[in-house]
Design an enzyme around this catalytic site. Structure first.
Site, PDB file in Angstrom:
ATOM      1  CG  ASP A  70      -1.786   1.169   1.375  1.00 24.24           C
ATOM      2  OD1 ASP A  70      -1.725   2.062   0.504  1.00 24.24           O
ATOM      3  OD2 ASP A  70      -2.547   1.238   2.357  1.00 24.24           O
TER       4      ASP A  70
ATOM      5  CG  ASN B 216      -1.691   5.210   2.082  1.00 20.17           C
ATOM      6  OD1 ASN B 216      -2.899   5.230   1.879  1.00 20.17           O
ATOM      7  ND2 ASN B 216      -1.154   4.620   3.138  1.00 20.17           N
TER       8      ASN B 216
ATOM      9  CG  HIS C  33      -6.507  -1.678   1.172  1.00 21.52           C
ATOM     10  ND1 HIS C  33      -5.638  -0.913   0.415  1.00 21.52           N
ATOM     11  CD2 HIS C  33      -6.689  -1.006   2.343  1.00 21.52           C
ATOM     12  CE1 HIS C  33      -5.319   0.181   1.094  1.00 21.52           C
ATOM     13  NE2 HIS C  33      -5.937   0.142   2.263  1.00 21.52           N
TER      14      HIS C  33
END
Length: 257
Positions: free
Chosen positions: A148, A150, A246
């Site tokens: 991840d 971001n 997710h």
């Protein structure tokens, strides 16, 4: 070689939602997980070594926060926990396994959405992480960095891009950093290379009907060195079951460890 990345938003929560039952059906070689939200004492035997795989972890010092892990069928030759930078490593964001000339990394890049202070921490992480990205790119090793990040890189990578131009995760500085990584250091974004016109969202806000309406962001990536990236044959986002906010990113490579 099948590589799976999944932000679990709590390994204990994802377990109750069937993540490891699903994983047992996937025949994965390496699985990277992020946002464990747990410490070693919280992990059951299944969470530590699911389906006969070897598990390795980088826990955050703060309880119920962050943390990354890697599961692998083949035992690694070396395990590198953290970047060697105390303020980053205390949050459990980087874990690298080495198999011969191959490095596979689970990464959880900070989110800056909660406050200006956390956005500053995110920018500091990007600055500190760049030398490691450079070192890996120039090492002669084949590398997969999954997790991840971001950051949604381009407009195609999030549904409501116009409304997020000033928000963490789609700030011009973040996107420029990501683009520079791909162009200057020659890293390859597997999903976008395989599927130039398919959004590939992997995260949805819990607000409103974001998941039902597929108002998502693509912030989970497998970023790979060019030679290994060229062997990627297919990728998918698994949405048949919901283990987290997710969805797992699955990539198959015509390559073996």
């Amino acid at each position: 070689m099948r590589i799976i990345s999944a932000n679990l938003n709590g390994i204990r929560s994802a377990t109750t939602k069937g993540f490891f039952n699903w994983l047992a059906t996937q025949n994965a070689d390496v699985v990277g997980v992020q946002e464990l939200k747990a410490q070693a004492a919280d992990l059951t035997a299944e969470m530590q070594n699911p389906n006969g795989m070897h598990g390795y972890f980088h826990y955050a010092e703060k309880k119920g926060y962050s943390g990354v892990g890697l599961y692998c069928r083949k035992q690694p030759d070396a395990v590198i926990v953290g970047l060697g930078i105390a303020e980053i490593d205390s949050e459990g964001r980087y874990l690298e396994l080495q198999f011969g000339k191959v490095s596979i990394i689970s990464l959880y890049l900070p989110s800056g959405s909660s406050s200006e202070e956390r956005q500053t921490v995110k920018f500091q992480f990007l600055d500190h992480f760049w030398p490691r990205l450079t070192e890996l790119a120039e090492s002669g090793r084949e590398v997969i960095i999954m997790g991840d990040w971001n950051i949604a890189h381009n407009e195609i990578d999030l549904k409501n891009w116009k409304g997020n131009l000033k928000n963490s995760g789609f700030l011009p500085e973040e996107r420029a950093w990501f683009g520079k990584m791909l162009t200057e250091l020659k890293w390859v974004d597997i999903w976008r290379t395989l599927y130039p016109e398919i959004p590939g969202y992997s995260w949805w806000s819990n607000r409103g009907q974001a998941y039902a309406k597929d108002v998502g962001w693509r912030i989970d990536y497998q970023i790979v060195t060019p030679k290994l990236a060229a062997t990627a044959t297919q990728a998918s986002i698994y949405k048949d079951e919901k283990f987290s906010d997710h969805a797992p990113l699955i990539v198959d490579y015509d390559y073996s460890l």
